[in-house]
Structures are given as structure tokens and as C-alpha cells.
Write an enzyme that holds these catalytic residues in place. Structure first.
Site, PDB file in Angstrom:
ATOM      1  N   TYR A  59      -4.318   2.308  30.031  1.00 36.63           N
ATOM      2  CA  TYR A  59      -4.708   0.930  29.714  1.00 36.63           C
ATOM      3  C   TYR A  59      -5.064   0.772  28.233  1.00 36.63           C
ATOM      4  O   TYR A  59      -4.494  -0.094  27.554  1.00 36.63           O
ATOM      5  CB  TYR A  59      -5.835   0.496  30.646  1.00 36.63           C
ATOM      6  CG  TYR A  59      -6.068  -0.994  30.692  1.00 36.63           C
ATOM      7  CD1 TYR A  59      -5.055  -1.907  30.448  1.00 36.63           C
ATOM      8  CD2 TYR A  59      -7.316  -1.491  30.995  1.00 36.63           C
ATOM      9  CE1 TYR A  59      -5.285  -3.264  30.491  1.00 36.63           C
ATOM     10  CE2 TYR A  59      -7.550  -2.858  31.042  1.00 36.63           C
ATOM     11  CZ  TYR A  59      -6.533  -3.731  30.789  1.00 36.63           C
ATOM     12  OH  TYR A  59      -6.755  -5.076  30.827  1.00 36.63           O
ATOM     13  N   GLU A  66       0.466  -2.916  22.369  1.00 40.02           N
ATOM     14  CA  GLU A  66       0.712  -4.358  22.313  1.00 40.02           C
ATOM     15  C   GLU A  66       0.144  -4.967  21.028  1.00 40.02           C
ATOM     16  O   GLU A  66       0.823  -5.738  20.339  1.00 40.02           O
ATOM     17  CB  GLU A  66       0.089  -5.040  23.520  1.00 40.02           C
ATOM     18  CG  GLU A  66       0.756  -4.708  24.829  1.00 40.02           C
ATOM     19  CD  GLU A  66      -0.014  -5.226  26.032  1.00 40.02           C
ATOM     20  OE1 GLU A  66      -0.932  -6.050  25.866  1.00 40.02           O
ATOM     21  OE2 GLU A  66       0.308  -4.797  27.152  1.00 40.02           O
TER      22      GLU A  66
END
Length: 137
Positions: A59, A66
Site C-alpha cells: 500500500y 502513484e
């Protein structure tokens, strides 16, 4: 409004794209393996363990990939006006994709901890059988 085309290859070659694609791939393989075996009522412990442990590393790595990709795209988006709508136009509306991406990046600050700690609570509940009492706001 500038439309999507092949000119974004500069960003596609960023290492951050590889990072989040690998992370997303491992995450989705783990998630859908978990769902599939669960539906078949034959969930191997390793799949369950992987579903509730891999995210601890994946995560944050995915979020980093991103954010780094968005950051790398900012100069290109600003220079080209990609997906932006300027006044005057028939809709009488203005939208700047560059500033939208900056807002998206800053939205990770309050959202990431909430989602990450939710997954940690789920992990404790599923793997360790702990009952988590949610506080009322």
C-alpha cells in the site's frame, strides 16, 4: 480541451509507473485469489495471510508510485494544458487539470492514514480474532 493521445510516453517510462503497476498487480492477484478461494469454501491459510499482510508494504509503495507519477506528469500537464478547459467556451466553465492533480496529491495526506489504519484493524480482526470497537464521532 486537449484530448488524450500518444504524447504521454515520457511519463509512461518513469520508474514510478513500473513501481505502482507491479504493486497493483501483486495486490489484485492476492485479492482475487482470496475472493476465489473464499467462494469455493477452500481458503488456504497462505492466501488469507497474504491478503492481510502484503498490503503493509504494497500500500505505501503503491501510493508512492502513484504520487511520483503524478508529480512527474505535472510539468507536461502544465505546458500542454492537457484535459483543461479555458474560458471563453460554450459551457462558460473553466477547469485546470494541473491544479486538479495537485489537489489529488494533497488529498492523499488525510486519506492514506485512514485507509491504511482501517486495513490494519481488519488484519487484527481477521488474523488474530481481535474485536475492534469503533468509536462514535
Amino acid at each position: 480541451m486537449r484530448q488524450f493521445n500518444d504524447s504521454e510516453h515520457n511519463i509512461q517510462n518513469e520508474e514510478s509507473v513500473i513501481l505502482f503497476l507491479v504493486v497493483w498487480t501483486v495486490t489484485e492477484i492476492t485479492r482475487y485469489s482470496f475472493y476465489t478461494f473464499n467462494l469455493l469454501n477452500h481458503l488456504p491459510y497462505f492466501i488469507k495471510w497474504a491478503r492481510y499482510n502484503f498490503f503493509i508494504i504494497l500500500y505505501p509503495a503503491g501510493v508512492a508510485g502513484e504520487l511520483l507519477t503524478i508529480y512527474a506528469a505535472l510539468p507536461y500537464v502544465k505546458k500542454t494544458g492537457m484535459f483543461s478547459l479555458r474560458l471563453p467556451n460554450k459551457y462558460n466553465v473553466s477547469f485546470d487539470y494541473y491544479y486538479f492533480l495537485i489537489i489529488v496529491m494533497f488529498s492523499y495526506v488525510p486519506l492514506f492514514p485512514q485507509l491504511y489504519f482501517h486495513m490494519l484493524r481488519q488484519r487484527r480482526r481477521v488474523l488474530h480474532g481481535e474485536v475492534i470497537v469503533e468509536k462514535d464521532d
